[in-house]
Design a protein around this motif. Sequence first.
Motif, PDB file in Angstrom:
ATOM      1  N   ASN A 170       0.806  -1.224   0.000  1.00  0.00           N
ATOM      2  CA  ASN A 170       0.000   0.000   0.000  1.00  0.00           C
ATOM      3  C   ASN A 170       0.840   1.276   0.000  1.00  0.00           C
ATOM      4  O   ASN A 170       0.295   2.365  -0.203  1.00  0.00           O
ATOM      5  N   LYS A 173       0.520   3.678  -2.851  1.00  0.00           N
ATOM      6  CA  LYS A 173      -0.836   4.133  -3.173  1.00  0.00           C
ATOM      7  C   LYS A 173      -1.366   5.190  -2.214  1.00  0.00           C
ATOM      8  O   LYS A 173      -2.419   5.779  -2.478  1.00  0.00           O
ATOM      9  N   PHE A 179      -7.824   6.501  -2.368  1.00  0.00           N
ATOM     10  CA  PHE A 179      -7.304   5.234  -1.851  1.00  0.00           C
ATOM     11  C   PHE A 179      -7.428   5.227  -0.333  1.00  0.00           C
ATOM     12  O   PHE A 179      -6.982   6.149   0.348  1.00  0.00           O
ATOM     13  N   THR A 181      -7.698   2.265   3.195  1.00  0.00           N
ATOM     14  CA  THR A 181      -7.782   0.898   3.720  1.00  0.00           C
ATOM     15  C   THR A 181      -8.864   0.802   4.788  1.00  0.00           C
ATOM     16  O   THR A 181      -9.054  -0.253   5.381  1.00  0.00           O
TER      17      THR A 181
END
Length: 237
Positions: A170, A173, A179, A181
């Motif tokens: 990750n 990104k 983006f 999580t």
Amino acid sequence: NPINIISNGMYSLERRISKIVEINKQCEQSKDKPTEDVREETFNKVRELSNIIQNGIDRIKNTVDNFSKFARKDSGEFKKYDINEGIESTLLLLKEMMDGRIEVHKEFGLKEKIMCNMSQINQAIMNILINAINAVEEKDKGNIWINTSGRNGKAILSIRDDGTGISKENMDKIFDPFFTTKDPGKGTGLGLGICYRIIKDHNGEIDVKSEVNKGTEFLITLPISVENHKDTKDTKN
């Protein structure tokens, strides 16, 4: 929050005032007058509630004052700004989010004011700090370290936490728009993307180092003087 403090305080204060009225009636109508202890206890409670309400009002005033410092309107012009002051104001605004679980360690070594768009830099700092707070959220307690310094005409800001960290897959990104999580509804994925845009618009650099379950550090470098800023804006594809 301060509004609840005042609301609950006023409710309790009203009850105590009603009790005072009742005591006065007893004093007028009955030989069995309330004891001095009962009256003193009631008046002390009224004073205590009054102090609690005043504390809530003071907290609101401080919040408004700190928000004014954080989001002061400007024309988009670059002006001299004390980034250390901006960090302090932002931390006060985020105090409730940290809820006593997070200890903040500050070391302000930067002495010069920087030329910047103040409200944008405050926004970038807030976005990174919110990211750090969220990273520590899953732990019972955590830490955030904030350090400012100056070197070779540059202002350097480090914000480090001991939270959950970012996985290797990750890392590339995290500055991409949208983006995230986080679970649906808990984040838009725009915070760090906005941060990247602001720092680049100031001809600065932003780097990140992270290790899963050990924490993350964001390192921001900004020119101190306006002469070091570019007119052109970098674009991240």
